[in-house]
Scaffold this motif. Structure first.
Motif, mmCIF file in Angstrom:
data_model
loop_
_atom_site.group_PDB
_atom_site.id
_atom_site.type_symbol
_atom_site.label_atom_id
_atom_site.label_comp_id
_atom_site.label_asym_id
_atom_site.label_seq_id
_atom_site.Cartn_x
_atom_site.Cartn_y
_atom_site.Cartn_z
ATOM 1 N N TYR A 8 -118.719 -57.793 -42.239
ATOM 2 C CA TYR A 8 -117.625 -58.231 -41.390
ATOM 3 C C TYR A 8 -116.313 -57.572 -41.814
ATOM 4 N N ALA A 9 -115.607 -57.012 -40.848
ATOM 5 C CA ALA A 9 -114.223 -56.607 -41.045
ATOM 6 C C ALA A 9 -113.412 -57.767 -40.485
ATOM 7 N N ILE A 10 -112.656 -58.453 -41.348
ATOM 8 C CA ILE A 10 -112.002 -59.700 -40.947
ATOM 9 C C ILE A 10 -110.486 -59.532 -40.972
ATOM 10 N N TYR A 11 -109.898 -59.672 -39.784
ATOM 11 C CA TYR A 11 -108.449 -59.576 -39.634
ATOM 12 C C TYR A 11 -107.767 -60.833 -40.163
ATOM 13 N N ASP A 12 -106.552 -60.688 -40.664
ATOM 14 C CA ASP A 12 -105.738 -61.825 -41.062
ATOM 15 C C ASP A 12 -104.861 -62.235 -39.881
ATOM 16 N N ALA A 13 -105.522 -62.541 -38.782
ATOM 17 C CA ALA A 13 -104.868 -62.963 -37.541
ATOM 18 C C ALA A 13 -105.912 -63.700 -36.705
ATOM 19 N N ASP A 14 -105.438 -64.550 -35.814
ATOM 20 C CA ASP A 14 -106.342 -65.255 -34.907
ATOM 21 C C ASP A 14 -106.558 -64.423 -33.654
ATOM 22 N N ASP A 33 -98.395 -59.237 -42.059
ATOM 23 C CA ASP A 33 -98.917 -57.894 -42.221
ATOM 24 C C ASP A 33 -100.431 -57.992 -42.377
ATOM 25 N N CYS A 34 -101.155 -57.142 -41.653
ATOM 26 C CA CYS A 34 -102.602 -57.102 -41.765
ATOM 27 C C CYS A 34 -103.021 -55.636 -41.808
ATOM 28 N N ALA A 35 -103.428 -55.178 -42.983
ATOM 29 C CA ALA A 35 -103.806 -53.773 -43.144
ATOM 30 C C ALA A 35 -104.983 -53.398 -42.258
ATOM 31 N N LEU A 36 -105.850 -54.343 -41.946
ATOM 32 C CA LEU A 36 -106.983 -54.055 -41.066
ATOM 33 C C LEU A 36 -106.493 -53.847 -39.630
ATOM 34 N N CYS A 37 -105.505 -54.636 -39.207
ATOM 35 C CA CYS A 37 -104.893 -54.428 -37.881
ATOM 36 C C CYS A 37 -104.266 -53.033 -37.813
ATOM 37 N N ASP A 38 -103.589 -52.641 -38.892
ATOM 38 C CA ASP A 38 -102.963 -51.319 -38.936
ATOM 39 C C ASP A 38 -104.004 -50.218 -38.825
ATOM 40 N N LEU A 39 -105.172 -50.431 -39.413
ATOM 41 C CA LEU A 39 -106.241 -49.423 -39.366
ATOM 42 C C LEU A 39 -106.867 -49.294 -37.987
ATOM 43 N N SER A 40 -107.115 -50.416 -37.357
ATOM 44 C CA SER A 40 -107.851 -50.379 -36.095
ATOM 45 C C SER A 40 -106.960 -50.253 -34.863
ATOM 46 N N HIS A 41 -105.794 -50.869 -34.896
ATOM 47 C CA HIS A 41 -104.959 -50.902 -33.700
ATOM 48 C C HIS A 41 -103.579 -50.289 -33.857
ATOM 49 N N GLY A 42 -102.953 -50.512 -34.998
ATOM 50 C CA GLY A 42 -101.553 -50.116 -35.104
ATOM 51 C C GLY A 42 -100.766 -50.863 -34.043
ATOM 52 N N TRP A 43 -99.933 -50.176 -33.321
ATOM 53 C CA TRP A 43 -99.141 -50.803 -32.253
ATOM 54 C C TRP A 43 -99.811 -50.658 -30.892
ATOM 55 N N ARG A 49 -107.472 -44.337 -31.364
ATOM 56 C CA ARG A 49 -108.561 -43.485 -30.877
ATOM 57 C C ARG A 49 -109.686 -43.383 -31.916
ATOM 58 N N ALA A 50 -109.355 -43.169 -33.180
ATOM 59 C CA ALA A 50 -110.381 -43.045 -34.229
ATOM 60 C C ALA A 50 -111.188 -44.333 -34.353
ATOM 61 N N TRP A 51 -110.538 -45.482 -34.211
ATOM 62 C CA TRP A 51 -111.236 -46.764 -34.300
ATOM 63 C C TRP A 51 -112.168 -46.955 -33.105
ATOM 64 N N ARG A 52 -111.719 -46.565 -31.925
ATOM 65 C CA ARG A 52 -112.537 -46.722 -30.720
ATOM 66 C C ARG A 52 -113.776 -45.842 -30.754
ATOM 67 N N GLY A 103 -104.305 -49.575 -49.121
ATOM 68 C CA GLY A 103 -104.304 -48.230 -49.697
ATOM 69 C C GLY A 103 -104.735 -47.147 -48.718
ATOM 70 N N CYS A 104 -105.386 -47.531 -47.645
ATOM 71 C CA CYS A 104 -105.780 -46.568 -46.603
ATOM 72 C C CYS A 104 -104.583 -46.147 -45.761
ATOM 73 N N GLU A 105 -103.484 -46.875 -45.872
ATOM 74 C CA GLU A 105 -102.220 -46.577 -45.195
ATOM 75 C C GLU A 105 -102.379 -46.338 -43.697
ATOM 76 N N GLY A 106 -103.231 -47.149 -43.052
ATOM 77 C CA GLY A 106 -103.406 -47.059 -41.610
ATOM 78 C C GLY A 106 -104.245 -45.895 -41.132
ATOM 79 N N ASP A 107 -104.825 -45.133 -42.049
ATOM 80 C CA ASP A 107 -105.635 -43.964 -41.686
ATOM 81 C C ASP A 107 -107.106 -44.372 -41.593
#
Length: 133
Positions: A8-14, A33-43, A49-52, A103-107
């Motif tokens: 499971y990749a678990i976001y810190d958001a509902d 702040d949710c680093a997983l949100c930054d990785l998959s969606h950003g704004w 695109r990479a996440w999709r 540490g992935c810095e949204g990449d």
């Protein structure tokens, strides 16, 4: 013995509309702040695109918000969100921590490489460290 493993990749958001809007509002104010949100969606609401176009190890993940996670998993990882967790026959451990996600810095490419490395370490010839890292 049958081994059932879920990743499971678990976001810190509902995941509700209200939860998504609350997270966005709090993020804009610097209170969330949710680093997983930054990785998959950003704004981008539809996701990066990479996440999709996930490939490799990332395709093994079930992406869930904290209000969508099975109770026994959430009980174990709630204070460590966001994270990537592994549930093996009801035994839950964190595979990728909040700090490692940051540490992935949204990449997303860096995340995919980290995930592949972590999963490779779980191969039968190695033994994963027990518990939360």
């Amino acid at each position: 013995m049958i081994t059932e493993c879920s990743l499971y990749a678990i976001y810190d958001a509902d995941g509700t509309l209200a939860g998504e809007l609350r997270y966005l509002f709090d993020k804009c104010l610097g209170r969330a702040d949710c680093a997983l949100c930054d990785l998959s969606h950003g704004w981008h609401p539809a996701g990066k695109r990479a996440w999709r176009r996930q490939q490799g190890a990332a395709t093994q993940l079930t992406w869930l918000h904290r209000d969508e996670v099975p109770d026994h998993v959430l009980t174990r990882v709630r204070e460590y969100l966001p994270c990537v967790a592994m549930d093996t026959n009801g035994s839950v451990e964190i595979l990728i921590s909040k700090d490692q996600l940051a540490g992935c810095e949204g990449d997303f490419t860096v995340f995919e490489q980290l995930l592949a490395f972590k999963l490779q370490g779980l191969a039968p010839e190695s033994t994963p460290a027990p518990g939360i890292n």
